[in-house]
Write an enzyme that holds these catalytic residues in place. Structure first.
Site, PDB file in Angstrom:
ATOM      1  N   GLY A  56      -3.491  -8.990   5.326  1.00 26.71           N
ATOM      2  CA  GLY A  56      -2.450  -9.916   5.775  1.00 26.71           C
ATOM      3  C   GLY A  56      -1.057  -9.332   5.606  1.00 26.71           C
ATOM      4  CG  ASP A  57       0.600  -8.605   1.775  1.00 20.97           C
ATOM      5  OD1 ASP A  57       1.647  -9.250   1.670  1.00 20.97           O
ATOM      6  OD2 ASP A  57      -0.403  -8.811   1.081  1.00 20.97           O
ATOM      7  CB  SER A  58      -1.334  -4.028   6.221  1.00 18.32           C
ATOM      8  OG  SER A  58      -1.480  -3.548   4.902  1.00 18.32           O
ATOM      9  N   GLY A  89       3.598  -6.434   8.011  1.00 19.49           N
ATOM     10  CA  GLY A  89       4.471  -5.271   8.060  1.00 19.49           C
ATOM     11  C   GLY A  89       4.476  -4.617   9.430  1.00 19.49           C
TER      12      GLY A  89
END
Length: 397
Positions: free
Chosen positions: A168-170, A173
């Site tokens: 989810g973070d990637s 980003g």
């Protein structure tokens, strides 16, 4: 080689951990100057995540390559003033604090836009800068759940599991880096005006959910977990082999399906008119999986993959870290690069994506030690040696 495509672009990174720094990493790999602000003493918490070498995460060597590190306690007014000075000279500012945090420090969009009208500001948060959930804390795993991914990553009837990386973070980003490039293009062709890119973790995940919502809207169907299969697209699954390995086989193209059936000795299914299109195959997915599974169960994984390669059917094994490190294709594509830890030990790290033919990404400098660039960056911003001594005494830097 031509200069890096983002050479001359200055990025001020105020984020930490994964989402914001991942976006900045991408920009840095293609030539942007990335100045990373870290809290004095501990620095970015990512420095202590996962496996550590001499007290620092080896993950740090990937996430922070090509960056400069400046220790600055943004909770203090003197540091906020320095950050404003740095933002005046920046093209892009990246942050992933909870909404309202920067505004409390006098570093919100309105403040910085007034100082630098051309500034592009990437803001990544759990739920976005607006909406009823904006003030909730949100990590990538929560975004994965809300975005619909976590529900699907399970065997039917069993507890949903996480993907295994902070996807989810990637994804946030990646969307953020794309948004920055779009905003920079707009700035170039529309008079130099900057803007805000608002990326929510759950939205970055939801954006990947393909037909999930349209199927519910049109048919009232709630897509459910399906293990290793992909419902509605057949045959595509993981098939157990005689030696216990699993072959991932994607035989869902019309021509590919026929070649796959001939390969496994099921010419009858290859010629079945009811299986000529995906809709017919999807309706009989269990039958097809059983036929393929019966064939793979009598052969080793290597034998299965060799036969499918000869038949030109997409298939592969499930790679672990050792498989990746030993695979010649990764190295032929420069997807495994050599780096060195601060003590000189060699380490292998992931390569750069995407691959540009004229201006490829590069690793020009290793991940920085905490505060390694504080004095150089502040000196360039006009802070005198005497002022730095005073700031250091106050714990501001």
């Amino acid at each position: 080689m031509q200069p890096s495509v983002l050479s001359g672009l200055r990025v001020l990174e105020l984020g930490q951990l994964i989402a914001g720094p991942f976006a900045a990493k991408i920009l840095g790999e293609f030539g942007a100057e990335v100045i990373k602000i870290e809290p004095p003493g501990a620095g970015d918490p990512l420095r202590k995540w996962r496996l550590l070498k001499d007290g620092t995460s080896v993950w740090w060597q990937v996430q922070s390559r090509n960056k400069q590190s400046v220790e600055l306690d943004l909770r203090k007014p003197e540091a906020q003033a320095i950050a404003r000075d740095l933002a005046k000279e920046a093209d892009v500012l990246i942050e992933n604090f909870r909404p309202g945090t920067l505004e409390g420090w006098g570093l919100g969009w309105e403040d910085l836009h007034a100082l630098n009208p051309g500034l592009v500001m990437l803001r990544i948060s759990g739920y976005g800068q607006t909406g009823p959930y904006r003030d909730r804390p949100g990590f990538g795993v929560i975004g994965e759940a809300m975005g619909g991914l976590r529900h699907l990553t399970a065997e039917p009837g069993r507890t949903p599991v996480r993907v295994g990386v902070s996807i989810g973070d990637s994804l946030a980003g990646l969307h953020g880096a794309l948004g920055v490039l779009l905003a920079l293009y707009h700035r170039k062709v529309n008079g130099g005006e900057g803007q805000v890119i608002d990326v929510a973790l759950y939205e970055a995940v939801f954006h990947m959910m393909e037909s999930l919502l349209p199927e519910y809207s049109a048919f009232g169907v709630v897509r459910e977990p399906s293990g290793s299969a992909l419902p509605g697209i057949a045959p595509t699954n993981a098939y157990r082999c005689a030696d216990g390995g699993y072959a991932l086989i994607a035989g869902n193209g019309d021509g590919i399906f026929k070649r796959l059936m001939v390969c496994i000795g099921r010419e009858d299914l290859a010629e079945d008119s009811g299986l000529a299109g995906n809709d017919g195959r999807a309706a009989r997915a269990a039958e097809l999986d059983a036929a393929i599974g019966a064939w793979s169960a009598t052969r080793s994984l290597d034998e299965v993959l060799a036969a499918l390669d000869e038949a030109r059917v997409p298939a592969g094994r499930i790679y672990n870290a050792r498989d990746i490190a030993e695979d010649p294709h990764f190295r032929a594509r420069d997807m495994i690069l050599q780096a060195r830890l601060p003590d000189g030990q060699a380490i292998e790290v992931p390569g750069i994506v995407p691959k540009l033919s004229l201006t490829p990404g590069q690793v020009e400098r290793p991940a920085p030690a905490l505060g390694a660039d504080t004095e150089a960056v502040l000196r360039r911003a006009g802070v005198s040696e005497a002022a730095m001594t005073e700031l250091r005494a106050k714990g501001v830097i």
